[in-house]
Design a protein around this motif. Sequence first.
Motif, PDB file in Angstrom:
ATOM      1  N   GLN A 100       0.586  -0.986   0.400  1.00 32.94           N
ATOM      2  CA  GLN A 100      -0.188  -0.172  -0.273  1.00 32.94           C
ATOM      3  C   GLN A 100       0.843   1.182   0.100  1.00 32.94           C
ATOM      4  N   THR A 101       2.216   1.446   0.370  1.00 35.71           N
ATOM      5  CA  THR A 101       2.987   2.249   0.190  1.00 35.71           C
ATOM      6  C   THR A 101       3.696   2.720  -1.329  1.00 35.71           C
ATOM      7  N   ILE A 102       3.660   1.424  -1.959  1.00 36.61           N
ATOM      8  CA  ILE A 102       3.545   1.963  -3.039  1.00 36.61           C
ATOM      9  C   ILE A 102       2.898   2.819  -4.161  1.00 36.61           C
ATOM     10  N   PRO A 103       4.138   4.441  -4.500  1.00 28.40           N
ATOM     11  CA  PRO A 103       3.372   4.931  -4.960  1.00 28.40           C
ATOM     12  C   PRO A 103       3.246   4.415  -6.706  1.00 28.40           C
ATOM     13  N   GLN A 104       2.027   5.628  -7.315  1.00 28.37           N
ATOM     14  CA  GLN A 104       1.842   4.983  -9.102  1.00 28.37           C
ATOM     15  C   GLN A 104       3.411   5.458  -9.409  1.00 28.37           C
ATOM     16  N   GLU A 105       3.577   6.452  -9.187  1.00 32.38           N
ATOM     17  CA  GLU A 105       5.151   6.839  -9.709  1.00 32.38           C
ATOM     18  C   GLU A 105       6.820   6.865  -8.630  1.00 32.38           C
ATOM     19  N   THR A 119      -1.208  -4.552  -7.522  1.00 31.20           N
ATOM     20  CA  THR A 119      -1.156  -3.227  -8.191  1.00 31.20           C
ATOM     21  C   THR A 119       0.467  -2.599  -7.717  1.00 31.20           C
ATOM     22  N   GLY A 120       0.871  -3.044  -6.478  1.00 33.00           N
ATOM     23  CA  GLY A 120       2.516  -2.886  -5.455  1.00 33.00           C
ATOM     24  C   GLY A 120       3.444  -3.447  -7.386  1.00 33.00           C
ATOM     25  N   LEU A 121       2.999  -4.786  -7.819  1.00 34.95           N
ATOM     26  CA  LEU A 121       3.882  -5.539  -7.932  1.00 34.95           C
ATOM     27  C   LEU A 121       4.356  -4.375  -9.800  1.00 34.95           C
ATOM     28  N   VAL A 122       2.996  -4.134  -9.954  1.00 39.29           N
ATOM     29  CA  VAL A 122       2.230  -3.495 -10.946  1.00 39.29           C
ATOM     30  C   VAL A 122       3.816  -2.276 -10.967  1.00 39.29           C
ATOM     31  N   PHE A 148       6.204  -1.642  -9.512  1.00 35.49           N
ATOM     32  CA  PHE A 148       7.082  -1.370  -9.403  1.00 35.49           C
ATOM     33  C   PHE A 148       8.062  -2.122 -11.079  1.00 35.49           C
ATOM     34  N   TYR A 149       7.332  -2.719 -11.434  1.00 41.82           N
ATOM     35  CA  TYR A 149       7.750  -3.224 -12.261  1.00 41.82           C
ATOM     36  C   TYR A 149       7.711  -1.840 -13.381  1.00 41.82           C
ATOM     37  N   GLU A 150       6.141  -1.592 -13.417  1.00 44.85           N
ATOM     38  CA  GLU A 150       6.621  -0.235 -14.363  1.00 44.85           C
ATOM     39  C   GLU A 150       7.671   0.944 -14.309  1.00 44.85           C
ATOM     40  N   SER A 151       8.510   0.829 -12.971  1.00 39.58           N
ATOM     41  CA  SER A 151       9.463   1.732 -12.818  1.00 39.58           C
ATOM     42  C   SER A 151      10.311   1.679 -13.808  1.00 39.58           C
ATOM     43  N   GLN A 152      10.894   0.459 -13.616  1.00 40.57           N
ATOM     44  CA  GLN A 152      11.393  -0.765 -14.176  1.00 40.57           C
ATOM     45  C   GLN A 152      12.400  -0.699 -16.267  1.00 40.57           C
ATOM     46  N   ASN A 153      10.880  -0.454 -16.590  1.00 40.25           N
ATOM     47  CA  ASN A 153      10.373   0.380 -17.803  1.00 40.25           C
ATOM     48  C   ASN A 153       9.870  -2.077 -18.314  1.00 40.25           C
ATOM     49  N   GLN A 154       9.862  -2.768 -17.278  1.00 42.82           N
ATOM     50  CA  GLN A 154       9.352  -4.356 -17.073  1.00 42.82           C
ATOM     51  C   GLN A 154       7.962  -4.416 -17.475  1.00 42.82           C
ATOM     52  N   TRP A 155       7.766  -4.045 -18.913  1.00 45.87           N
ATOM     53  CA  TRP A 155       6.674  -4.067 -19.579  1.00 45.87           C
ATOM     54  C   TRP A 155       5.724  -4.913 -19.418  1.00 45.87           C
TER      55      TRP A 155
END
Length: 676
Positions: free
Chosen positions: A325-330, A367-370, A372-379
């Motif tokens: 829950q603490t993982i932000p979208q950006e 959503t936290g995993l999503v 995290f992976y988006e921040s690393q461009n692991q689409w």
Amino acid sequence: MGRDREMVELHDQLQKADRVAIAAVGMGGVGKTTLARQYAKAYEGEYPGGIWWVAGRSVATEIVGYAARSIGLEELDPSWDEARVVQHYLARWEERFPGRKLLVLDDVAEYRDVKGYLPRSGAFQVLMTTRVRMQISRLELGVLRPSAAFRLLRQLMEDDDRLRSDIPSAKALCKWLGYLPLAIELVGRYLAETGTIAGVLAELRAKSLAARAIDEVPEEMDYGRNVEAAIALSWEPLDERVRLVLGMVSVFAIGPIELGWVRDCLPEVEDVGEVLDRGLVKRSLLSRLEDGRYQMHALVREFVAVRRDGTLGERFVRVMTEIAQTIPQEVTLEQQKTLQDIEQHLVEAATYTSCLEQQTNSVRIFTGLVYFYESQNQWKLSKKWNKEFLKFSESHFGSYHSVTADALNNLGVVHYRTGDYKKATRLYHKAINIWKLSSGENSINVAKGLNNLAVLQRTLGQYHDAETSLLQVVKTFEEIYGRTHADTTIAISNLADVYNLLRNYEEAEKLFQFVLETNKVERPKDRLTIAKNLNNLGTLYKSTKIYKKAESLYAEALEIVKSFLGHDHIFTAAILNNLAGVYRELGNHIRAERLYLEALEIRTTKLGCTHIDTARTLNDLSLLYFYMKQLDKAISHMSGANQIFKEVLGENNLSTVTSEQSLAYMKQVKTQIAGS
């Protein structure tokens, strides 16, 4: 650990080959990982370029994590697969630290699983641990030699008198344990505290009646029964409190575990740290890493898993959900470094489906995993976990639940970011329709969905549709949040951008000015948002040919962005491209060309040669070359832009049509000049 000879042999092999595997076919507990760790520690000085230790099951994620911590992440082309992303960051590691480097891949299942992630050039050595035979240079690691096993037991017991008094039993004990380092360590720790060697050997035999003494140690021998008996010897004396803590640790994934996570899972246990260190590490049921974190051996984890309290999974999921829950979208670069270690435990938590169903906010695991992976461009991984989120939501909440709409919307965002606009459009509409049914036409959810849809409509050149969507978004946000709320100002800024594209400049300026002044007052520390507002207003003034104002606003935005994100960020490239356009119109073609080329290099490197933003810079640079009467360059760049627009946006998109018309005109001019 009784592996001095193997340590030297391993080092010799790494001098002769760039890839070496520590192989122990069919065996667990033989010490593959321990030997690799000891080697990395002992020979650290010989690898000035650094040592990266990654798990064989998640090579891409962990290499990107190391890159985030040591060399910095970049915006890469979303179409790149994991192997290409890894190769990019390995090359960056080589550029930044050209000295000799060691990449350790622990517990590799098959060579083909990691082949695409291995360095292709540079000063790299690769060390792998595995249970299979690989067709590369390898160190076949068997059990300990009898003499080495005896020395290890002696070292662990710390009592030469007891050992000397019963040497035959000590040798028989090592033999019965199959000379396995893990088994000997467990029993040796036990003997250091209590019991006689002969008594412990008799107890072990009683615990594993099916086991027999080993006269010869075949390479493929399974020592599971003997190791299980050795673990049981350490398990049985534990009191309920220590067993509870050990059971809790076994729920986590195989990887480093923070003390704080275990404490949060077991708030009723006051001295968790002491239990871990004195009750478990001391008995070798757990390892304490150099950085203070803990890790459990896979064989111990398997033993404990079938004996632990069945409710511990619920505690684990609860704590992981709180962290998620603490993982932000950006996710920022600093946050990526912190989240790198939690990723594998979030993945583990996502497998506890029955426990997830009992947690109110358990979808945040997904959503936290999503995020995290988006921040690393692991689409690909982002798409995978979005699909898992959708599957869980449809199963648990139903196909028309608001949470299911969240999953559809998030999956739409991934398709938008990766350029699949048709799928994104379909998913956005499906999510919005569900929200309308579940939350009402004027709900926050519907407004957020419409905002995403409007961004997509703007990209596709559907400006009037985007305006309609955004007017409803702004109205909803103003009624619920108020006009100065962050979400409201984002929607207003998006609307102003559409008005600018529709040439409604007066309304666009009024809205852009409002957003900029509001954020300066309400969110003065959010400098990047203010930079975006400055950039947007500059674009308006460029459209209305007030070039000096545009130049000033772009310059201010560029200074902020470079200081926060660096000189080679894609946002930096966007402002450089805009500023170049101002200089082009002011007739400063040399300066404009320099900025366009700088923007093009960043976009090509970070986004790829076929990205829509790369096409826009090619388009703008082509127009500059046309003004400079360099027709061949102008035609070449416009042709490249047109091809990308056509492939990404379609034949009938405004950008495609306009670039095609420009290209035809440039070719016509060239023909006329040639004819004259």
